[in-house]
Write an enzyme that holds these catalytic residues in place. Structure first.
Site, PDB file in Angstrom:
ATOM      1  CB  THR A 101      -0.817  -0.041   1.319  1.00 45.08           C
ATOM      2  OG1 THR A 101      -1.498  -1.275   1.386  1.00 45.08           O
ATOM      3  CG2 THR A 101      -1.788   1.091   1.432  1.00 45.08           C
ATOM      4  CB  VAL A 117     -12.753  -4.903   0.882  1.00 45.00           C
ATOM      5  CG1 VAL A 117     -12.479  -3.508   1.427  1.00 45.00           C
ATOM      6  CG2 VAL A 117     -13.544  -4.824  -0.416  1.00 45.00           C
ATOM      7  N   GLY A 118      -9.540  -4.815   1.917  1.00 39.19           N
ATOM      8  CA  GLY A 118      -8.651  -4.724   3.077  1.00 39.19           C
ATOM      9  C   GLY A 118      -8.993  -3.558   3.982  1.00 39.19           C
ATOM     10  CG  ASP A 119      -5.717  -1.838   6.055  1.00 36.74           C
ATOM     11  OD1 ASP A 119      -5.342  -2.699   5.240  1.00 36.74           O
ATOM     12  OD2 ASP A 119      -5.060  -0.806   6.306  1.00 36.74           O
ATOM     13  N   GLY A 126      -3.999  -6.284   5.804  1.00 39.74           N
ATOM     14  CA  GLY A 126      -5.272  -5.624   6.070  1.00 39.74           C
ATOM     15  C   GLY A 126      -6.154  -6.342   7.059  1.00 39.74           C
TER      16      GLY A 126
HETATM   17  N1  GLY Z   1      -3.069  -2.936   3.728  1.00 40.68           N
HETATM   18  C1  GLY Z   1      -3.582  -3.203   2.470  1.00 40.68           C
HETATM   19  C2  GLY Z   1      -4.446  -4.368   2.376  1.00 40.68           C
HETATM   20  O1  GLY Z   1      -4.348  -5.291   3.184  1.00 40.68           O
HETATM   21  O2  GLY Z   1      -5.245  -4.411   1.490  1.00 40.68           O
END
Ligand code: GLY
Length: 311
Positions: A178, A207-209, A232
């Protein structure tokens, strides 16, 4: 008290050291962000612009350089939040554009919502004429060879579960990651933003964080700004960004607030993360539980520091 504008940016926490091209890209984004901040441009625009430069570079797992999900499609997440009125916007599973962070800002400014997802988010971005990404040639898509094009749910799920059993989706698997930024402007407003192509071997629709306010980003002029990178799923389960912001609001320093929550990510959910933290008085830190975090900082003196390892 004189306000001292600050910008922090990152190109991900993981196991990879920084390349020369990545360092040059971060230095350029810091210099441009510093120029804008000193000219009185709001932190919101500076964070968006810094992230756009990283998204457009193709050197990070965001925008042009985004990962593909297991069906060979790039689905990206991004968010942005400003700390004066706690306004926020985000997109998840958006496809076919280069600058998801700008789509996130448009959600914040043109709608009454915080988060748009999937094909509707893509249509929204296209309506506003956001730059389209060229369709990747199939030969360039790093899709596991076990999967035929248009594999169904059962095939992708079985492959995903097999990969999970090998331990690949643990903290040590983090590769290209990211991007994100936090900034404090001359008016004393903080902003946080982030943009990502997700993690390796994701199921379609994962979907992540990053687009989840309070997990991947948080900004509050009464606490500070936080932007996350890392695994995430572990960041979501600890609601990391808000937890760090709460630490700042309760009087912890950026270092103490970050360390406390990163330790929790490692100890409670066996995760891995890196973070940019900036308090409204300009104190800041970059912390990570991964071997590396590619990141940089620039303060009022205009001297940029870019490294791939912080304390
Ligand atoms: N930190 C990015 C994700 O896990 O999508």
């Amino acid at each position: 008290k004189r306000l001292r504008p600050v910008l922090l940016i990152h190109g991900g926490a993981g196991r990879h050291a920084m390349t020369i091209a990545q360092a040059t890209c971060l230095e350029g984004a810091l210099a441009e962000g510093h120029r804008l901040l000193m000219a009185g441009v709001p932190a919101l625009s500076v964070v968006e612009e810094a992230i756009r430069l990283l998204e457009g570079s193709g050197l990070f797992n965001a925008g042009r350089g985004s990962n593909h999900q297991l069906d060979g499609v790039r689905r990206m997440d991004a968010s942005i939040m400003e700390g004066r009125e706690l306004r926020a916007g985000a997109v998840a599973s958006i496809e076919g554009i280069i600058h998801p962070v700008t789509a996130a800002r448009l959600v914040m400014e043109k709608t009454a919502h915080v988060l748009l997802v999937g094909k509707s988010a893509t249509r929204f971005a296209n309506y506003f004429g956001l730059e389209r990404a060229p369709r990747p040639r199939r030969s360039l898509v790093a899709q596991p060879k076990q999967l035929r094009p248009a594999a169904g749910v059962s095939q992708t799920l079985r492959l995903h579960q097999a990969i999970v059993r090998t331990g690949h989706l643990r903290a040590k698997s983090l590769g290209k990651e990211t991007v994100g930024a936090v900034a404090l402007d001359l008016t004393g407003t903080v902003t946080a933003g982030a943009s990502t192509g997700g993690v390796d071997v994701m199921l379609p629709g994962r979907v992540g964080d990053t687009p989840l306010i309070g997990c991947g980003v948080y900004a509050d002029n009464e606490a500070g700004a936080v932007s996350m990178t890392g695994l995430g799923e572990s960041i979501i389960r600890v609601a990391v960004a808000k937890e760090i912001a709460d630490g700042l609001a309760s009087g912890l320093s950026p270092v103490a607030a970050a360390n406390r929550v990163l330790r929790k990510v490692v100890e409670r959910v066996q995760g891995a993360a890196g973070v940019l933290v900036l308090s409204p008085d300009g104190r800041c830190t970059i912390r990570h539980s991964t071997p590396h975090m590619i990141a940089g900082i620039i303060g009022p003196d205009g001297r940029a520091i870019v490294r791939d390892r912080f304390a």
